[in-house]
Design an enzyme around this catalytic site. Structure first.
Site, PDB file in Angstrom:
ATOM      1  CE  LYS A 129      -4.499   0.767   0.097  1.00  0.00           C
ATOM      2  NZ  LYS A 129      -5.579  -0.094  -0.408  1.00  0.00           N
TER       3      LYS A 129
HETATM    4  P1  NAD Z   1     -13.126   7.301  -3.075  1.00  0.00           P
HETATM    5  O1  NAD Z   1     -12.121   8.353  -2.894  1.00  0.00           O
HETATM    6  O2  NAD Z   1     -13.623   7.031  -4.452  1.00  0.00           O
HETATM    7  O3  NAD Z   1     -14.409   7.577  -2.155  1.00  0.00           O
HETATM    8  C1  NAD Z   1     -14.342   7.769  -0.774  1.00  0.00           C
HETATM    9  C2  NAD Z   1     -15.712   8.261  -0.351  1.00  0.00           C
HETATM   10  O4  NAD Z   1     -15.794   8.270   1.070  1.00  0.00           O
HETATM   11  C3  NAD Z   1     -16.042   9.675  -0.825  1.00  0.00           C
HETATM   12  O5  NAD Z   1     -17.364   9.732  -1.289  1.00  0.00           O
HETATM   13  C4  NAD Z   1     -15.873  10.518   0.433  1.00  0.00           C
HETATM   14  O6  NAD Z   1     -16.667  11.675   0.397  1.00  0.00           O
HETATM   15  C5  NAD Z   1     -16.368   9.508   1.469  1.00  0.00           C
HETATM   16  N1  NAD Z   1     -15.959   9.811   2.832  1.00  0.00           N
HETATM   17  C6  NAD Z   1     -14.756  10.213   3.312  1.00  0.00           C
HETATM   18  N2  NAD Z   1     -14.829  10.412   4.636  1.00  0.00           N
HETATM   19  C7  NAD Z   1     -16.099  10.132   5.004  1.00  0.00           C
HETATM   20  C8  NAD Z   1     -16.813  10.143   6.234  1.00  0.00           C
HETATM   21  N3  NAD Z   1     -16.197  10.488   7.364  1.00  0.00           N
HETATM   22  N4  NAD Z   1     -18.116   9.776   6.231  1.00  0.00           N
HETATM   23  C9  NAD Z   1     -18.740   9.408   5.083  1.00  0.00           C
HETATM   24  N5  NAD Z   1     -18.118   9.385   3.895  1.00  0.00           N
HETATM   25  C10 NAD Z   1     -16.830   9.739   3.852  1.00  0.00           C
HETATM   26  O7  NAD Z   1     -12.507   5.994  -2.411  1.00  0.00           O
HETATM   27  P2  NAD Z   1     -12.854   4.475  -2.707  1.00  0.00           P
HETATM   28  O8  NAD Z   1     -11.862   3.978  -3.696  1.00  0.00           O
HETATM   29  O9  NAD Z   1     -14.303   4.306  -2.940  1.00  0.00           O
HETATM   30  O10 NAD Z   1     -12.449   3.824  -1.303  1.00  0.00           O
HETATM   31  C11 NAD Z   1     -13.363   3.742  -0.203  1.00  0.00           C
HETATM   32  C12 NAD Z   1     -12.939   2.592   0.663  1.00  0.00           C
HETATM   33  O11 NAD Z   1     -12.936   1.401  -0.137  1.00  0.00           O
HETATM   34  C13 NAD Z   1     -11.537   2.699   1.261  1.00  0.00           C
HETATM   35  O12 NAD Z   1     -11.514   2.083   2.519  1.00  0.00           O
HETATM   36  C14 NAD Z   1     -10.695   1.894   0.284  1.00  0.00           C
HETATM   37  O13 NAD Z   1      -9.498   1.429   0.875  1.00  0.00           O
HETATM   38  C15 NAD Z   1     -11.670   0.782  -0.020  1.00  0.00           C
HETATM   39  N6  NAD Z   1     -11.354   0.046  -1.237  1.00  0.00           N
HETATM   40  C16 NAD Z   1     -11.336   0.660  -2.464  1.00  0.00           C
HETATM   41  C17 NAD Z   1     -11.007  -0.089  -3.586  1.00  0.00           C
HETATM   42  C18 NAD Z   1     -11.018   0.508  -4.963  1.00  0.00           C
HETATM   43  O14 NAD Z   1     -10.763  -0.234  -5.933  1.00  0.00           O
HETATM   44  N7  NAD Z   1     -11.322   1.763  -5.141  1.00  0.00           N
HETATM   45  C19 NAD Z   1     -10.690  -1.451  -3.468  1.00  0.00           C
HETATM   46  C20 NAD Z   1     -10.728  -2.037  -2.214  1.00  0.00           C
HETATM   47  C21 NAD Z   1     -11.066  -1.282  -1.102  1.00  0.00           C
END
Ligand code: NAD
Length: 419
Positions: free
Chosen positions: A109
């Site tokens: 990461k």
């Molecule tokens: P992203 O940046 O696309 O979206 C994050 C979202 O979370 C945004 O809408 C933001 O406004 C919201 N957010 C932030 N703080 C917040 C809070 N306190 N309360 C409510 N909403 C809040 O990110 P993503 O890629 O969707 O990642 C989100 C989660 O999914 C993370 O934990 C990431 O590690 C995990 N994840 C993502 C992927 C991927 O392929 N994108 C894969 C596995 C896991």
């Protein structure tokens, strides 16, 4: 802006979950020593000339937790609260996650402590390129392959791919996944995490006999993972009644119009003020009377102090590490069914693997082919984890960790120790 809830240390959570699963597996001490801790940690300073002419120094990290089963693999996060411990935790979870879905990758990461929402495109590009240059000696298609995570996206990956390729002197698409399609990205990668979350929710609903059609859903975090999961659940006839992002939470008991909400989020950058919805607090969203809760934001959002308020029967961890171990215990007592992160959100890394395979072969697959393969991987992995959960009478999280840690320990034992 809502405060980001990252109370507690995600790395302590990762270590505690490791110990619990290792104990359940009866893992010997030598193997624990070999696989528990990161193999390599790189901390770098990233100086960037900002638009106003001054130089700002960012702290950044790349952690390779394991390369036992293949190249290290994991996203890059841009967030003001990124810390080394958070990146170590996320890298550790990547190792077990890749093993749970049985793809030949280890875990890594990266992260930069920055506030991307306050930076221009030019500043983000310069920061990304300088960071890439700083971690360049340890990344590569055979070594460590970054991908998007919170507040990074296909454009970020394109800058990394270009910086790496310019240094090598030839195009190297396989150095990152989650790239734009025109640079060797894979069809289906953008929606892969949300799609994988959806497949595991389908399996969980079947297991605990909740019809998905008509099921009520609350989604915390409306970015890549949360919004796609919400869209697919909506398409399948579920009612997504509450959604939040970092700016606010919206609620409609009859179901939110998810395609229109996504449209608004893309146009305006927030969900707050969505027509035909009423505002609610983050605490009300977590405590929503619904069948399925999808935490899709950041770590430690459900903790000892608020877990008892959660009423959902299924908790689908689209985010990494949203539940602390204390929350796990409370929800277990309440009889909630948790689909743990290293299973639930593994669709992203699974299609990243497909992207890397396609890049290495210079041969690209059709979208339907990718969906079919992803569905097979996710549902097989769900069944594998469920079997351990039922056979060994352990929570789903421990079962998933047992599967992942078991596969890594098998690999490390047969590789032996060098020299
Ligand atoms: P992203 O940046 O696309 O979206 C994050 C979202 O979370 C945004 O809408 C933001 O406004 C919201 N957010 C932030 N703080 C917040 C809070 N306190 N309360 C409510 N909403 C809040 O990110 P993503 O890629 O969707 O990642 C989100 C989660 O999914 C993370 O934990 C990431 O590690 C995990 N994840 C993502 C992927 C991927 O392929 N994108 C894969 C596995 C896991």
């Amino acid at each position: 802006m809502l405060t980001t809830v990252t109370a507690g240390n995600a790395y302590d959570v990762a270590l505690e979950n490791f110990d619990t699963a290792a104990n359940a597996l009866g893992l010997d001490q030598d193997t624990r020593e070999m696989i528990k801790y990161p193999e390599r940690i790189l901390m770098v300073t990233v100086p960037v000339r900002m638009d106003d002419g001054h130089i700002h120094r960012f702290e950044a990290y790349r952690v390779q937790h394991s390369s036992v089963r293949g190249p290290a693999k994991g996203g890059i996060r841009y967030h003001p609260q990124v810390t080394l411990d958070e990146v170590k935790a996320l890298a550790t979870w990547m190792t077990w996650k890749c093993a749970v879905v049985n793809i030949p990758f280890g875990g890594a990461k990266g992260g930069i402590t920055c506030d991307p929402k306050r930076m221009s495109q030019g500043e983000l590009e310069r920061m990304t390129r300088r960071y890439t240059s700083a971690i360049l000696p340890i990344i590569g298609p055979e070594q460590d392959i970054p991908a998007p995570d919170v507040y990074t996206n296909p454009q970020t990956m394109a800058w990394i791919m270009d910086t790496y390729s310019m240094t090598k002197g030839y195009a190297v698409p396989g150095v990152v996944t989650g790239k734009p399609i025109c640079l060797g990205g894979s069809l289906g990668r953008n929606e892969a995490t949300g799609r994988g979350v959806f497949y595991t929710i389908e399996c969980a609903c079947e297991h605990i006999h909740i019809p998905l059609k008509g099921a009520t859903v609350a989604v915390q975090g409306f970015g890549n993972a949360g919004s796609i999961a919400a869209q697919l659940l909506h398409d399948a006839g579920a009612k997504v009644i509450a959604v939040s992002d970092s700016t606010g939470c919206v609620y409609n008991r009859n179901g939110l119009n998810i395609p229109e909400l996504i449209h608004m989020k893309v146009l305006c950058g927030h969900v707050e003020g969505f027509p035909e919805s009423e505002p609610i607090s983050p605490a009300e969203l977590l405590a929503m009377d619904c069948d399925i809760l999808v935490p899709a934001a950041l770590e430690n959002t459900v903790r000892e102090d608020n877990a008892a308020s959660v009423r959902a029967r299924i908790i689908a961890e689209a985010a990494n590490g949203p539940l602390t171990p204390a929350a796990d215990r409370i929800l277990e007592r309440k009889g909630a069914f948790v689909i743990p992160d290293i299973l639930c959100n593994a669709g992203g890394v699974t299609v990243s693997y497909f992207e890397w395979v396609q890049d290495e072969q210079h041969l690209f697959w059709e979208a339907q082919d990718i969906y079919n393969r992803l569905e097979r991987v996710m549902k097989t992995s769900f069944r594998d984890v469920l079997k351990i959960h039922l056979d060994r009478n352990v929570p789903m999280r421990i079962a998933a960790n047992m599967l992942g840690i078991g596969r890594v320990s098998e690999a490390v034992k047969i590789r032996g120790i060098y020299p």
